[in-house]
Design an enzyme around this catalytic site. Structure first.
Site, PDB file in Angstrom:
ATOM      1  N   HIS A 198      -7.249   8.609   9.970  1.00  0.00           N
ATOM      2  CA  HIS A 198      -6.143   7.834   9.413  1.00  0.00           C
ATOM      3  C   HIS A 198      -5.948   6.567  10.247  1.00  0.00           C
ATOM      4  CE1 HIS A 198      -5.408  11.434   7.233  1.00  0.00           C
ATOM      5  NE2 HIS A 198      -4.178  11.130   6.843  1.00  0.00           N
ATOM      6  N   GLU A 201      -1.618   2.458   8.295  1.00  0.00           N
ATOM      7  CA  GLU A 201      -0.501   2.762   7.405  1.00  0.00           C
ATOM      8  C   GLU A 201       0.803   2.566   8.157  1.00  0.00           C
ATOM      9  OE1 GLU A 201       0.974   6.177   4.260  1.00  0.00           O
ATOM     10  OE2 GLU A 201       0.305   6.810   6.242  1.00  0.00           O
ATOM     11  N   ASP A 279      -2.849  12.262  -1.256  1.00  0.00           N
ATOM     12  CA  ASP A 279      -2.285  12.528   0.073  1.00  0.00           C
ATOM     13  C   ASP A 279      -1.639  13.911   0.135  1.00  0.00           C
ATOM     14  OD1 ASP A 279      -1.742  12.019   2.718  1.00  0.00           O
ATOM     15  OD2 ASP A 279      -0.425  10.317   2.364  1.00  0.00           O
ATOM     16  N   ASP A 280      -0.398  14.046  -0.300  1.00  0.00           N
ATOM     17  CA  ASP A 280       0.334  15.313  -0.223  1.00  0.00           C
ATOM     18  C   ASP A 280       1.188  15.505  -1.484  1.00  0.00           C
ATOM     19  OD1 ASP A 280      -0.160  16.376   2.640  1.00  0.00           O
ATOM     20  OD2 ASP A 280       0.379  14.287   2.975  1.00  0.00           O
TER      21      ASP A 280
END
Length: 347
Positions: A198, A201, A279-280
């Site tokens: 990651h 962001e 993502d989630d």
């Protein structure tokens, strides 16, 4: 008049293990574990936070609460199987599911056992659904970098076509010093595992440059903040580093105020390879097809541009070249199919 986005062949490259669940799945596992669920986990809004509050810490608290219901081998297998079924329903040909085995190891006999359960169920779910389910093992920024080396060695022992396919680094980008995870990524890379950390962001271009320098990624989870630095974005494009962009989560976490502010158009127009991801879904109430729908309805992407996003996801996947070629041809078939009227009939 538009084409059915669920029918668009695509690859899903940014989906987290616990976060892949639906609310109904969470309820089932909570009953299995005999655990009550906090109202904030099952309300309609997911992680919707006021614009003057930071979204990350609420998200992480809710994620940890959800993860607490995953307390058995059966629960872990259930999550992998359901993720594959959900992706199959949305036209996904390839799912690269990310998991940190240390989160579940205490309940199933250790790190190796946790990973082996996930890998075994991924093979079974692939055969059941037709979706290629591949596993990305990820370390966490909120744990010590030495823990990441342990997880990288475990991933390395299971590297291969039917095993672990990449190594990631997730959780709060603001935690730790990126260079400290370089040895873990070197262990993984020496075993043939590409890096998919990651970055870009929660923190901006300067930090993203550190991720690129020290972790040498093949793909970046998110990477949207590269749009703020054209020179950095050009460097990512020149290096062939794809971006896993998750528009809905960017807004839910407070990175951007509205979907219209997510710089997807800027990234694509610059020439970046972009793979949309959910993502989630458990916390953001938004799955893979929803990201394409947002691109269409809120960001003005045409069907030909959506098809190119799908192609980008397939090209950025770690699937075999022959599989990629077949799926890319299926994207062409989708684009050549008749548009549908609002009543669902071809025009």
């Amino acid at each position: 008049m538009t084409r059915d986005l669920d029918a668009l062949p695509k690859a899903h490259l940014h989906l987290h293990f616990t976060g892949s669940m639906s609310v109904s799945s969470l309820h089932q596992l909570a009953e299995l574990a005999q655990i009550g669920l906090h109202d904030s986990l099952v309300d309609a809004g997911g992680v919707l936070v006021p614009r003057d509050q930071r979204g990350w810490f609420r998200f992480q608290r809710l994620y940890e609460m959800a993860r607490d219901v995953v307390r058995s081998e059966d629960a872990m297998r259930f999550i992998v199987a359901q993720a594959a079924r959900d992706d199959a329903a949305e036209g996904s040909r390839r799912l690269e599911l990310q998991v940190d085995p240390s989160s579940y190891a205490p309940h199933v006999g250790g790190l190796a056992a946790a990973l082996e359960i996930v890998l075994d169920e991924a093979r079974r779910a692939s055969a059941e659904t037709g979706v290629q389910v591949a596993i990305v093992v990820a370390a966490s920024r909120v744990r010590h970098p030495l823990d990441a080396r342990t997880i990288a060695r475990l991933a390395a022992r299971h590297a291969g076509e039917n095993g672990v396919i990449a190594f990631g680094l997730s959780n709060n980008e603001r935690s730790g010093v990126t260079a400290d995870w370089e040895p873990a990524f070197r262990i993984a890379r020496n075993a043939g595992l590409p890096g998919v950390p990651h970055g870009g962001e929660l923190r901006g271009p300067r930090h993203l440059r550190q991720v690129v320098e020290h972790l040498r990624p093949a793909r970046i989870g998110h990477g949207v903040r590269s749009a703020e630095d054209p020179a950095l974005l050009d460097d990512l494009i020149a290096a062939g580093i794809a971006l896993e962009v998750c528009p809905a989560s960017n807004v839910h976490l407070g990175i951007y105020p509205e979907i219209g502010d997510v710089p997807l158009r800027r990234l694509v127009d610059a020439g970046a390879t972009v793979a949309l991801g959910a993502d989630d879904p458990l916390l953001f109430r938004s799955r893979l097809t929803d990201q394409y729908r947002l691109a269409r309805e809120r960001l003005g992407f045409s069907d030909s541009e959506l098809a190119e996003l799908a192609r980008g996801s397939i090209r950025a996947s770690l699937a075999a070249d022959a599989d990629k070629a077949r799926w890319l041809a299926e994207v062409d078939d989708w684009l050549n199919s008749p548009e549908m009227s609002t009543g669902g009939t071809p025009e």
